[in-house]
Design an enzyme around this catalytic site. Structure first.
Site, PDB file in Angstrom:
ATOM      1  N   ARG A  46      39.014  14.197  30.095  1.00  8.94           N
ATOM      2  CA  ARG A  46      39.844  14.908  31.089  1.00  8.94           C
ATOM      3  C   ARG A  46      40.703  16.018  30.493  1.00  8.94           C
ATOM      4  O   ARG A  46      41.730  16.384  31.060  1.00  8.94           O
ATOM      5  CB  ARG A  46      40.737  13.928  31.853  1.00  8.94           C
ATOM      6  CG  ARG A  46      39.943  12.915  32.640  1.00  8.94           C
ATOM      7  CD  ARG A  46      40.778  12.235  33.683  1.00  8.94           C
ATOM      8  NE  ARG A  46      40.013  11.182  34.295  1.00  8.94           N
ATOM      9  CZ  ARG A  46      39.915   9.948  33.839  1.00  8.94           C
ATOM     10  NH1 ARG A  46      40.571   9.610  32.738  1.00  8.94           N
ATOM     11  NH2 ARG A  46      39.185   9.062  34.460  1.00  8.94           N
ATOM     12  N   LYS A  80      46.514  41.733  31.093  1.00 12.54           N
ATOM     13  CA  LYS A  80      45.925  40.546  31.716  1.00 12.54           C
ATOM     14  C   LYS A  80      46.937  39.401  31.723  1.00 12.54           C
ATOM     15  O   LYS A  80      47.061  38.663  32.709  1.00 12.54           O
ATOM     16  CB  LYS A  80      44.630  40.121  31.013  1.00 12.54           C
ATOM     17  CG  LYS A  80      44.058  38.848  31.653  1.00 12.54           C
ATOM     18  CD  LYS A  80      42.582  38.782  31.805  1.00 12.54           C
ATOM     19  CE  LYS A  80      42.200  37.582  32.672  1.00 12.54           C
ATOM     20  NZ  LYS A  80      40.808  37.202  32.586  1.00 12.54           N
ATOM     21  N   ARG A 112      45.973  38.735  40.958  1.00  9.41           N
ATOM     22  CA  ARG A 112      44.805  38.524  40.110  1.00  9.41           C
ATOM     23  C   ARG A 112      43.536  39.119  40.732  1.00  9.41           C
ATOM     24  O   ARG A 112      42.620  39.512  40.021  1.00  9.41           O
ATOM     25  CB  ARG A 112      44.625  37.026  39.811  1.00  9.41           C
ATOM     26  CG  ARG A 112      43.710  36.785  38.642  1.00  9.41           C
ATOM     27  CD  ARG A 112      43.883  35.396  38.029  1.00  9.41           C
ATOM     28  NE  ARG A 112      42.926  35.219  36.953  1.00  9.41           N
ATOM     29  CZ  ARG A 112      42.946  34.224  36.088  1.00  9.41           C
ATOM     30  NH1 ARG A 112      43.901  33.310  36.152  1.00  9.41           N
ATOM     31  NH2 ARG A 112      42.039  34.121  35.152  1.00  9.41           N
ATOM     32  N   HIS A 132      34.412  45.473  40.825  1.00  9.74           N
ATOM     33  CA  HIS A 132      33.517  44.324  40.690  1.00  9.74           C
ATOM     34  C   HIS A 132      32.691  44.029  41.934  1.00  9.74           C
ATOM     35  O   HIS A 132      31.626  43.443  41.826  1.00  9.74           O
ATOM     36  CB  HIS A 132      34.318  43.082  40.269  1.00  9.74           C
ATOM     37  CG  HIS A 132      34.700  43.096  38.818  1.00  9.74           C
ATOM     38  ND1 HIS A 132      35.503  44.072  38.273  1.00  9.74           N
ATOM     39  CD2 HIS A 132      34.376  42.266  37.787  1.00  9.74           C
ATOM     40  CE1 HIS A 132      35.669  43.836  36.981  1.00  9.74           C
ATOM     41  NE2 HIS A 132      35.003  42.755  36.658  1.00  9.74           N
ATOM     42  N   HIS A 136      29.028  43.641  41.147  1.00 12.99           N
ATOM     43  CA  HIS A 136      28.263  42.401  41.346  1.00 12.99           C
ATOM     44  C   HIS A 136      27.048  42.648  42.229  1.00 12.99           C
ATOM     45  O   HIS A 136      25.960  42.134  41.967  1.00 12.99           O
ATOM     46  CB  HIS A 136      29.129  41.319  42.003  1.00 12.99           C
ATOM     47  CG  HIS A 136      30.095  40.697  41.046  1.00 12.99           C
ATOM     48  ND1 HIS A 136      31.338  40.238  41.434  1.00 12.99           N
ATOM     49  CD2 HIS A 136      30.007  40.446  39.730  1.00 12.99           C
ATOM     50  CE1 HIS A 136      31.970  39.750  40.386  1.00 12.99           C
ATOM     51  NE2 HIS A 136      31.184  39.867  39.340  1.00 12.99           N
TER      52      HIS A 136
END
Ligand SMILES: NC(=O)c1ccc[n+]([C@@H]2O[C@H](COP(=O)([O-])OP(=O)(O)OC[C@H]3O[C@@H](n4cnc5c(N)ncnc54)[C@H](O)[C@@H]3O)[C@@H](O)[C@H]2O)c1
Length: 355
Positions: free
Chosen positions: A118, A224, A238, A245, A249
């Site tokens: 975990r 960033k 963000r 993009h 994409h």
């Protein structure tokens, strides 16, 4: 060496950016604990694995796992090999994974570290420009599924990031330039001074001059880090990191991921988004020209290939996860260094695609 502290929900971690960091025992060792598994790919292994593992020689328990390189290996099967290696190493909760490589290794090793018991520590040691300025920072990890990129994953912040900019000298020219597209993105969406600086240093960056390159990585990571600190889970700020993009994409999908590196498709996407921003009257005339000029000086493509079905591209853009209520939502520019997310009518998008 410069260090940026990245703040996130559970704490913070340092990103070290500098020359020759892989050879600096004190930088590498200060972040280690427990048994150590170094994960890398078969290209990076030949270049940098020994340099890194030389810093581990006095660590009692450490092993390396070398996976085949390439996006096609960013799979659950590779992830399983990392988990198996951790089991074989007898790794406990205090173990450390060192992810040495590009974004593919960083994402997979990070995801294995997120899942093993975990969650154990991962130290990202990015060796591509894209990974240093983007993938290694921010805590997103994962693998691809046959039905989609990064479909399986988790947020798992690294314990530290060690970005040795000297490793960028061995990158393929196309991989290097593709990383520069993400560097330009930070200037375009939130840092006009950095954009000016990039215009002043484009030739130096093209030539991979060590000091300008270090500065470009440092400024990108700083940008960033600020975005991630403000918005770890991509609700507002963000999303601006997706500038270029949505076009990119769609273009990658339309060309079956064969024609373009991700950064190259993003460069074309940023040029198109800048033209669209002007067309919609958001940014002043000349903004798109500035963007296109900088990308071209960095050896990046800025226009769509021919032949290409523009309607299919718009259909693919409709699938983007930023969309709501059938509207295509895009990151657009109010000017260089200022971006926002806006719904866009598809006839305007078609206009810039035809131009
Ligand atoms: N987690 C995130 O936030 C995030 C962000 C952006 C991209 N990504 C992911 O990153 C991946 C792309 O990363 P990438 O562009 O680094 O690709 P990559 O990891 O496939 O590396 C590209 C190629 O460069 C080689 N290489 C790596 N370092 C080298 C070096 N120093 N010298 C010579 N060759 C070297 C690799 O072996 C590989 O063949 C994608 O899977 C993408 O989804 C993740």
């Amino acid at each position: 060496m410069k260090t940026i502290e990245v703040r996130h929900g559970q704490g913070s971690y340092p990103v070290h950016v500098g020359h020759g960091l892989l050879g600096l025992a004190d930088v590498v060792q200060r972040h280690l604990q427990g048994r150590i598994l170094t994960v890398t790919d078969d290209r990076v292994a030949g270049l940098y694995l020994e340099r890194l593992t030389a810093q581990l020689s006095d660590q009692p328990e450490h092993q390396s796992l070398v996976l085949p390189n390439g996006e096609e290996h960013k799979t659950v099967a590779s992830w399983q090999r990392i988990v198996d290696a951790l089991v074989n190493l007898g790794a406990q909760r205090d173990a450390t994974v060192l992810a040495l490589g590009g974004g593919v290794i960083g994402d997979m090793a990070g995801f294995a570290a997120a899942c093993y018991m975990r969650g154990i520590r991962v130290i990202q040691v990015p060796t591509t420009l894209l990974a240093q300025v983007d993938a290694a920072v921010g805590g997103k990890t994962g693998v691809n599924h046959s039905q989609g990129k990064n479909l399986i994953g988790a947020f798992h912040a690294p314990a530290a990031v060690i970005a040795d900019t000297d490793t960028l000298s061995s990158l393929d020219r196309r991989d290097y330039c593709a990383g520069l597209a993400e560097v330009v993105k930070y200037g375009a969406i939130r840092d006009p001074e950095f954009f000016d600086w990039l215009e002043d240093h484009a030739e130096a960056l093209n030539a991979r001059e060590p000091e300008p390159l270090l500065e470009a990585v440092y400024q990108s990571v700083r940008n960033k880090a600020e975005v991630v600190a403000a918005d770890e889970r991509e609700s507002g700020q963000r999303a601006l990191l997706n500038f270029g993009h949505t076009f990119g994409h769609a273009l990658e999908t339309a060309t079956a991921y064969r024609a373009y590196r991700h950064g190259e498709a993003v460069a074309i996407g940023m040029a198109l988004a800048s033209r669209l921003s002007e067309l919609l009257g958001l940014s002043a005339t000349g903004t798109a020209e500035r963007m296109t000029r900088l990308l071209q000086r960095l050896d990046l493509p800025t226009s769509l290939p021919e032949p290409l079905d523009r309607d299919r591209l718009v259909d693919l853009m409709r699938l983007d996860k930023k969309n709501r209520d059938e509207q295509i939502r895009l990151i657009l520019l109010d000017g260089i260094g200022q971006a926002r997310i806006l719904p866009c009518p598809s006839h305007d998008i078609r206009k810039v695609l035809q131009a």
